[in-house]
Structure formats: structure tokens, C-alpha cells
Design a protein around this motif. Structure first.
Motif, PDB file in Angstrom:
ATOM      1  N   ASP A   1      -3.971  19.594  23.414  1.00  0.00           N
ATOM      2  CA  ASP A   1      -3.903  20.931  23.288  1.00  0.00           C
ATOM      3  C   ASP A   1      -2.732  21.876  23.776  1.00  0.00           C
ATOM      4  N   LEU A   2      -2.457  21.398  24.863  1.00  0.00           N
ATOM      5  CA  LEU A   2      -1.078  22.088  25.423  1.00  0.00           C
ATOM      6  C   LEU A   2      -0.121  21.793  24.463  1.00  0.00           C
ATOM      7  N   LYS A   3       0.133  20.681  24.014  1.00  0.00           N
ATOM      8  CA  LYS A   3       1.238  20.210  23.200  1.00  0.00           C
ATOM      9  C   LYS A   3       1.263  20.809  21.977  1.00  0.00           C
ATOM     10  N   ASN A   4      -0.012  21.056  21.336  1.00  0.00           N
ATOM     11  CA  ASN A   4      -0.230  21.866  19.942  1.00  0.00           C
ATOM     12  C   ASN A   4       0.177  23.320  20.369  1.00  0.00           C
ATOM     13  N   ALA A   5      -0.054  23.899  21.461  1.00  0.00           N
ATOM     14  CA  ALA A   5       0.556  25.186  21.965  1.00  0.00           C
ATOM     15  C   ALA A   5       1.984  25.227  21.764  1.00  0.00           C
ATOM     16  N   LEU A   6       2.549  24.260  22.354  1.00  0.00           N
ATOM     17  CA  LEU A   6       4.259  24.266  22.286  1.00  0.00           C
ATOM     18  C   LEU A   6       4.700  24.094  20.814  1.00  0.00           C
ATOM     19  N   ILE A   7       4.162  23.536  20.126  1.00  0.00           N
ATOM     20  CA  ILE A   7       4.265  23.576  18.668  1.00  0.00           C
ATOM     21  C   ILE A   7       4.133  25.113  18.226  1.00  0.00           C
ATOM     22  N   ARG A   8       3.026  25.745  18.289  1.00  0.00           N
ATOM     23  CA  ARG A   8       2.714  27.150  17.735  1.00  0.00           C
ATOM     24  C   ARG A   8       3.896  27.913  18.362  1.00  0.00           C
ATOM     25  N   ILE A   9       4.226  27.935  19.692  1.00  0.00           N
ATOM     26  CA  ILE A   9       5.518  28.449  20.248  1.00  0.00           C
ATOM     27  C   ILE A   9       6.647  28.463  19.553  1.00  0.00           C
ATOM     28  N   GLU A  10       6.980  27.115  19.171  1.00  0.00           N
ATOM     29  CA  GLU A  10       8.366  27.039  18.417  1.00  0.00           C
ATOM     30  C   GLU A  10       8.181  27.495  16.908  1.00  0.00           C
ATOM     31  N   ASN A  11       6.983  27.270  16.286  1.00  0.00           N
ATOM     32  CA  ASN A  11       6.509  28.018  14.865  1.00  0.00           C
ATOM     33  C   ASN A  11       6.690  29.676  15.124  1.00  0.00           C
ATOM     34  N   LYS A  12       6.589  30.234  16.484  1.00  0.00           N
ATOM     35  CA  LYS A  12       6.305  31.593  16.450  1.00  0.00           C
ATOM     36  C   LYS A  12       4.941  32.014  16.090  1.00  0.00           C
TER      37      LYS A  12
ATOM     38  N   THR B   1       2.160  39.766  10.223  1.00  0.00           N
ATOM     39  CA  THR B   1       3.405  40.597  10.687  1.00  0.00           C
ATOM     40  C   THR B   1       3.368  40.743  12.159  1.00  0.00           C
ATOM     41  N   GLU B   2       2.285  40.646  12.859  1.00  0.00           N
ATOM     42  CA  GLU B   2       2.486  40.842  14.214  1.00  0.00           C
ATOM     43  C   GLU B   2       2.353  39.535  14.963  1.00  0.00           C
ATOM     44  N   ARG B   3       3.481  39.304  15.850  1.00  0.00           N
ATOM     45  CA  ARG B   3       3.624  38.269  16.766  1.00  0.00           C
ATOM     46  C   ARG B   3       4.140  38.628  18.028  1.00  0.00           C
ATOM     47  N   TYR B   4       4.083  37.582  19.004  1.00  0.00           N
ATOM     48  CA  TYR B   4       4.803  37.808  20.269  1.00  0.00           C
ATOM     49  C   TYR B   4       6.218  37.776  20.440  1.00  0.00           C
ATOM     50  N   SER B   5       6.911  38.657  20.935  1.00  0.00           N
ATOM     51  CA  SER B   5       8.486  38.448  20.872  1.00  0.00           C
ATOM     52  C   SER B   5       8.864  37.112  21.481  1.00  0.00           C
ATOM     53  N   ASP B   6      10.113  36.766  21.018  1.00  0.00           N
ATOM     54  CA  ASP B   6      10.585  35.763  21.632  1.00  0.00           C
ATOM     55  C   ASP B   6      10.694  35.501  23.199  1.00  0.00           C
ATOM     56  N   GLU B   7      10.996  36.802  23.742  1.00  0.00           N
ATOM     57  CA  GLU B   7      10.760  36.752  25.177  1.00  0.00           C
ATOM     58  C   GLU B   7       9.545  36.449  25.890  1.00  0.00           C
ATOM     59  N   HIS B   8       8.409  37.094  25.058  1.00  0.00           N
ATOM     60  CA  HIS B   8       6.922  36.590  25.524  1.00  0.00           C
ATOM     61  C   HIS B   8       6.749  34.958  25.388  1.00  0.00           C
ATOM     62  N   LEU B   9       7.329  34.635  24.202  1.00  0.00           N
ATOM     63  CA  LEU B   9       6.980  33.099  23.857  1.00  0.00           C
ATOM     64  C   LEU B   9       7.707  32.236  24.575  1.00  0.00           C
ATOM     65  N   ALA B  10       9.119  32.722  25.194  1.00  0.00           N
ATOM     66  CA  ALA B  10       9.772  31.940  26.241  1.00  0.00           C
ATOM     67  C   ALA B  10       8.853  31.850  27.561  1.00  0.00           C
ATOM     68  N   GLU B  11       8.120  33.108  27.917  1.00  0.00           N
ATOM     69  CA  GLU B  11       7.402  33.246  29.138  1.00  0.00           C
ATOM     70  C   GLU B  11       6.183  32.168  28.848  1.00  0.00           C
ATOM     71  N   PHE B  12       5.872  32.202  27.686  1.00  0.00           N
ATOM     72  CA  PHE B  12       4.234  31.340  27.488  1.00  0.00           C
ATOM     73  C   PHE B  12       4.936  29.836  27.579  1.00  0.00           C
ATOM     74  N   LYS B  13       5.980  29.461  26.898  1.00  0.00           N
ATOM     75  CA  LYS B  13       6.460  28.124  27.061  1.00  0.00           C
ATOM     76  C   LYS B  13       6.487  27.685  28.522  1.00  0.00           C
TER      77      LYS B  13
ATOM     78  N   HIS C   1      -3.781  27.350  25.873  1.00  0.00           N
ATOM     79  CA  HIS C   1      -4.170  26.771  24.649  1.00  0.00           C
ATOM     80  C   HIS C   1      -4.966  27.294  23.721  1.00  0.00           C
ATOM     81  N   ALA C   2      -5.363  28.352  23.921  1.00  0.00           N
ATOM     82  CA  ALA C   2      -6.379  29.079  23.438  1.00  0.00           C
ATOM     83  C   ALA C   2      -5.795  29.526  21.997  1.00  0.00           C
ATOM     84  N   THR C   3      -6.694  29.261  20.855  1.00  0.00           N
ATOM     85  CA  THR C   3      -6.306  29.601  19.508  1.00  0.00           C
ATOM     86  C   THR C   3      -7.302  30.660  19.097  1.00  0.00           C
TER      87      THR C   3
END
Length: 126
Positions: free
Chosen positions: A82-93, A6-18, A115-117
Motif C-alpha cells: 500500500d505504501l509503494k502504491n502511494a509512491l506511485i500516486r505521488i509520482e503521478n501527482k 483540478t485540485e491536487r497537492y503542490s509538488d512541494e507537498h508531494l515531496a514532503e509526503f514522499k 497510504h490513505a486513499t
């Protein structure tokens, strides 16, 4: 433990990480090109006939240099993947969620290792 986080980063945070991840990918691709360029140019500097006495040492050194550059290229390619996989996780929220604890990974850790998991907590459990 809930099956869905239920807890995730906000869309704003995700945009910054992207932005951070895309910047890292760009730098990593440039570094990979430099490594590959060095690998392709390792074989000689046009001086092969000037010092025949040390030719065997040069050959050994060239082989070691090629192996080292090959290893660097492999590591760099994995880093980019690994970085490209992080982008996928950003898109998937799902970006920034520890795959072991299900908790959010600290933002400072993600800025340094985008790219940390795993959270530090999970990393320390290993």
C-alpha cells in the motif's frame, strides 16, 4: 463532477509526503524482517528434551506462534504494498485525492496514514 481533478497537492507537498512514505517503507521493511526472523526461529530454543511432560503444550504454542507471526507478516507485506502504491500516486501527482469524493484528503490524515486513499468523509460513508 468533472472527469479530471483540478485540485491536487503542490509538488512541494508531494515531496514532503514522499519523504514520509519512504520513511514508513523503511521502518515497515525492518519490522517485516523481525517478524520473519521470529517466524524462522519459533520452532525450538534447544530445550526440547528437558520437559517432555509439557511437550504437547509447547507444540500447540509453537503452532499458534507461527500462525500469529505468519498473519503479522502478511499484514506487513500488504502495508508495504500500500505504501509503494502511494509512491506511485505521488509520482503521478494523484496522491492525496480521495478516490470516492475526488476532494483532497486532509494533510494531517495523510501524515498519520500516508497510504490513505479515502477522506474521512468517504470513510464515514462506508
Amino acid at each position: 463532477m468533472a472527469s479530471e481533478t483540478t485540485e491536487r497537492y503542490s509538488d512541494e507537498h508531494l515531496a514532503e509526503f514522499k519523504v514520509i512514505v519512504l520513511d514508513k517503507i523503511e521502518h515497515a521493511n525492518r519490522d517485516l524482517e523481525l517478524i520473519k526472523s521470529a517466524y524462522m526461529n519459533d520452532h525450538n530454543n534447544g530445550t526440547e528434551d528437558t520437559s517432555p511432560t509439557f511437550k504437547s503444550f509447547d507444540d500447540g504454542s509453537a503452532v499458534m506462534s507461527k500462525e500469529r507471526n505468519s498473519q503479522l507478516a502478511i499484514r506487513q507485506e500488504k502495508f508495504i504494498r500500500d505504501l509503494k502504491n502511494a509512491l506511485i500516486r505521488i509520482e503521478n501527482k494523484t496522491y492525496g485525492i480521495c478516490r470516492v469524493t475526488g476532494k483532497l484528503i486532509n494533510t494531517e490524515r495523510l501524515k498519520i496514514v500516508p497510504h490513505a486513499t479515502l477522506s474521512i468523509e468517504a470513510k464515514n460513508m462506508q
